[in-house]
Design a protein around this motif. Structure first.
Motif, short mmCIF file in Angstrom:
data_model
loop_
_atom_site.label_atom_id
_atom_site.label_comp_id
_atom_site.label_asym_id
_atom_site.label_seq_id
_atom_site.Cartn_x
_atom_site.Cartn_y
_atom_site.Cartn_z
N UNK A 156 -35.23 0.60 6.23
CA UNK A 156 -34.86 1.20 7.34
C UNK A 156 -33.94 2.59 7.50
N UNK A 157 -34.29 3.33 8.53
CA UNK A 157 -33.42 4.70 8.66
C UNK A 157 -33.21 4.82 10.42
N UNK A 158 -32.41 5.60 10.54
CA UNK A 158 -32.04 5.92 12.08
C UNK A 158 -31.21 4.71 12.63
N UNK A 159 -31.67 4.41 13.85
CA UNK A 159 -30.90 3.21 14.64
C UNK A 159 -31.39 1.83 14.15
N UNK A 160 -32.45 1.86 13.38
CA UNK A 160 -33.06 0.47 13.08
C UNK A 160 -32.02 -0.05 11.85
N UNK A 161 -31.24 0.77 11.24
CA UNK A 161 -30.37 0.51 9.99
C UNK A 161 -29.24 -0.88 10.54
N UNK A 162 -29.04 -0.59 11.86
CA UNK A 162 -28.09 -1.45 12.47
C UNK A 162 -28.75 -2.84 12.89
N UNK A 163 -29.97 -2.86 13.04
CA UNK A 163 -30.71 -4.11 13.17
C UNK A 163 -31.39 -4.87 12.04
N UNK A 164 -31.82 -4.11 11.16
CA UNK A 164 -32.87 -5.00 10.02
C UNK A 164 -32.71 -3.96 8.88
N UNK A 165 -32.77 -4.39 7.53
CA UNK A 165 -32.85 -3.46 6.45
C UNK A 165 -34.16 -3.00 6.18
N UNK A 166 -35.23 -3.47 6.87
CA UNK A 166 -36.57 -3.12 6.61
C UNK A 166 -37.09 -2.37 8.23
N UNK A 167 -38.14 -1.66 8.08
CA UNK A 167 -38.76 -1.15 9.26
C UNK A 167 -39.93 -0.82 9.09
N UNK A 168 -41.12 -0.81 10.13
CA UNK A 168 -42.44 -0.16 9.63
C UNK A 168 -42.64 1.12 9.37
N UNK A 169 -43.52 1.35 8.69
CA UNK A 169 -43.84 2.84 8.34
C UNK A 169 -44.39 3.36 9.36
N UNK A 170 -43.83 4.23 10.02
CA UNK A 170 -44.51 5.05 11.27
C UNK A 170 -45.43 6.18 10.58
N UNK A 171 -46.42 6.30 11.44
CA UNK A 171 -47.71 7.39 11.09
C UNK A 171 -47.14 8.69 11.44
N UNK A 172 -47.11 9.83 10.69
CA UNK A 172 -46.82 11.11 10.89
C UNK A 172 -48.13 11.67 11.24
N UNK A 173 -48.34 12.81 12.10
CA UNK A 173 -49.28 13.61 12.47
C UNK A 173 -49.97 14.17 11.23
N UNK A 174 -49.19 14.75 10.31
CA UNK A 174 -49.51 15.49 9.20
C UNK A 174 -50.43 14.72 8.24
N UNK A 175 -50.03 13.61 8.21
CA UNK A 175 -50.55 12.82 6.89
C UNK A 175 -51.84 11.67 7.59
N UNK A 176 -51.97 11.94 9.04
CA UNK A 176 -52.95 10.79 9.64
C UNK A 176 -54.59 10.99 8.90
N UNK A 177 -54.96 12.26 8.92
CA UNK A 177 -56.18 12.48 8.51
C UNK A 177 -56.40 11.95 7.12
N UNK A 178 -55.64 12.35 6.27
CA UNK A 178 -55.72 11.90 5.02
C UNK A 178 -55.67 10.31 4.84
N UNK A 179 -54.73 9.77 5.45
CA UNK A 179 -54.36 8.31 5.41
C UNK A 179 -55.61 7.51 5.90
N UNK A 180 -56.43 8.17 6.92
CA UNK A 180 -57.53 7.37 7.51
C UNK A 180 -58.88 7.93 6.80
N UNK A 181 -58.73 8.66 5.80
CA UNK A 181 -60.10 9.29 5.08
C UNK A 181 -60.30 8.15 3.83
N UNK A 182 -61.34 7.39 3.90
CA UNK A 182 -61.34 6.61 2.74
C UNK A 182 -61.82 7.20 1.43
N UNK A 183 -62.05 8.74 1.44
CA UNK A 183 -62.35 9.54 0.46
C UNK A 183 -61.17 9.91 -0.47
#
Length: 224
Positions: A156-183
């Motif tokens: 966890x990072x930011x405000x979520x550190x006060x709620x839980x030690x883990x958080x979802x990985x949020x998708x950044x705009x910059x890496x979206x195309x590579x992440x969704x490209x099966x190639x």
């Protein structure tokens, strides 16, 4: 909390390519639980076209003999997913986005836990995920297929550190195309990059306590 077509899409035109229309059988939900239908966006391996569909929320690897696993697979740790038998094939080329309007986290003792509603800086909060097509062993080639998925997590990072030690990985705009490209061959370096890029997003989250989650409806996200 689930995707709503009427909301503006964060991430501009790139993410909007995958979030066209609604998944078949769409029903809005404010209380989605593991093994229930979860909306995911991914790239079709054969056509290369964007797809937006419901998936069984708990990734079932192709080698499983049944539509369940001995251990929970609704989350996958980004630090180790590329090494785990259940997830490494999906890391390589079957990556997806889980677009939500928000999610919940809990605090307090097990006997009296308090849910917190968490929202991102934009109406749609994209989470990084993995998917797999599981096939019923006794079904024909054209039937018995189940789309399954998991959400990546990190420390966890930011405000979520006060709620839980883990958080979802949020998708950044910059890496979206590579992440969704099966190639783009997925490996630990890609997972680490996506994980680190989600930290700045976590700094802009907002949260507040809500009443115990009973049933399903928009009233669940009203402040306690």
């Amino acid at each position: 909390m689930d995707y709503d077509e009427n909301m503006n899409v964060a991430g501009g035109r790139e993410l909007a390519r995958w979030l066209t229309g609604r998944p078949a059988g769409y029903e809005p939900s404010w209380n989605v639980k593991p093994t229930q239908p979860l909306p995911i966006a991914f790239t079709d391996h054969k056509s290369g076209d964007p797809r937006f569909e419901y998936a069984f929320w708990s990734l079932v690897p192709v080698w499983s003999k049944e539509l369940k696993t001995r251990f929970p697979t609704f989350n996958a740790r980004s630090e180790t997913a590329s090494e785990k038998a259940s997830f490494k094939a999906s890391v390589k080329s079957r990556r997806c986005i889980i677009p939500v309007t928000g999610f919940y986290e809990w605090t307090g003792p097990k006997s009296s836990r308090t849910p917190h509603a968490i929202f991102g800086p934009d109406p749609i909060l994209p989470m990084a995920g993995l998917y797999s097509w599981w096939h019923e062993p006794d079904a024909g080639d054209d039937e018995g297929w189940h789309l399954t998925a998991t959400i990546l997590t990190r420390a966890s990072a930011g405000i979520l550190q006060t709620l839980h030690d883990r958080m979802p990985v949020f998708m950044s705009d910059e890496l979206l195309a590579d992440w969704l490209d099966p190639e783009t061959e997925g490996d630990k370096l890609l997972l680490d990059a996506v994980s680190e890029a989600s930290v700045p997003i976590s700094e802009h989250l907002r949260e507040y306590a809500v009443k115990p989650l009973r049933g399903d409806g928009s009233e669940l996200i009203e402040p306690a």
